[in-house]
Design a protein around this motif. Structure first.
Motif, PDB file in Angstrom:
ATOM      1  N   ALA A  21       0.985  -1.208   0.060  1.00 47.83           N
ATOM      2  CA  ALA A  21      -0.047   0.087   0.023  1.00 47.83           C
ATOM      3  C   ALA A  21       0.921   1.367  -0.010  1.00 47.83           C
ATOM      4  CB  ALA A  21      -0.941   0.136   1.258  1.00 47.83           C
ATOM      5  N   SER A  26      -2.851   0.769  -5.079  1.00 47.92           N
ATOM      6  CA  SER A  26      -3.533  -0.378  -5.178  1.00 47.92           C
ATOM      7  C   SER A  26      -4.449  -0.707  -5.992  1.00 47.92           C
ATOM      8  CB  SER A  26      -4.444  -0.270  -3.786  1.00 47.92           C
ATOM      9  OG  SER A  26      -3.583   0.020  -2.662  1.00 47.92           O
ATOM     10  N   VAL A  44      -4.316   0.644   2.393  1.00 52.59           N
ATOM     11  CA  VAL A  44      -4.477   0.898   0.771  1.00 52.59           C
ATOM     12  C   VAL A  44      -4.299   2.284   0.391  1.00 52.59           C
ATOM     13  CG1 VAL A  44      -6.815   1.731   1.208  1.00 52.59           C
ATOM     14  CG2 VAL A  44      -6.687   0.495  -0.933  1.00 52.59           C
ATOM     15  N   ILE A 113     -10.351  -4.212  -4.045  1.00 55.31           N
ATOM     16  CA  ILE A 113      -9.928  -2.926  -3.631  1.00 55.31           C
ATOM     17  C   ILE A 113     -10.993  -1.873  -4.278  1.00 55.31           C
ATOM     18  CG2 ILE A 113      -8.416  -1.064  -4.133  1.00 55.31           C
ATOM     19  CD1 ILE A 113      -7.079  -3.150  -2.293  1.00 55.31           C
TER      20      ILE A 113
END
Length: 132
Positions: A21, A26, A44, A113
């Motif tokens: 991250a 991401s 993230v 994600i």
């Protein structure tokens, strides 16, 4: 209220993005060395190019809060896209703030994600502040 799902096909990497991250985006998996800016949360991150792409897609889909001023009077929500994912799917939540699709106007992403429209707005404000 139930938000709309906007799939970022070809944009989001297949893996979960947790391990890298801070070193890469991401969403597009480009390394931090080649990125203009990277906004990182706990596990993230998203680069400025992906933030701009998300904002562009939100505007194109006329998501509430992203509509051009001349479309404010138009009622009717954009149609939900058929993704084959259930609205109760645990992966249909923002990877940044953890809100689910039913709690936000729109959720963008794919795989594991995702980013919600309020977090895209916050990222745009962060980028704007950093550029001053």
């Amino acid at each position: 209220m139930s938000g709309i799902w906007i799939e970022l096909s070809g944009r989001v990497a297949a893996s979960d993005g947790v391990a890298d991250a801070r070193s890469q985006c991401s969403f597009c998996r480009r390394e931090v060395a080649v990125l203009e800016r990277l906004i990182a949360a706990e596990d993230v991150s998203i680069c400025s190019a992906c933030v701009q792409e998300c904002a562009r897609r939100l505007r194109r889909r006329n998501v509430l809060g992203w509509r051009p001023w001349w479309r404010f009077w138009e009622d009717g929500e954009p149609s939900k896209t058929g993704t084959g994912l259930s609205y109760r799917d645990p992966y249909l939540a923002c990877s940044f703030c953890k809100r689910s699709l039913v709690d936000v106007p729109a959720l963008l992403g794919g795989g594991r994600i995702n980013i919600c429209s309020p977090c895209v707005r916050l990222c745009m404000e962060i980028l704007r502040e950093e550029s001053r």
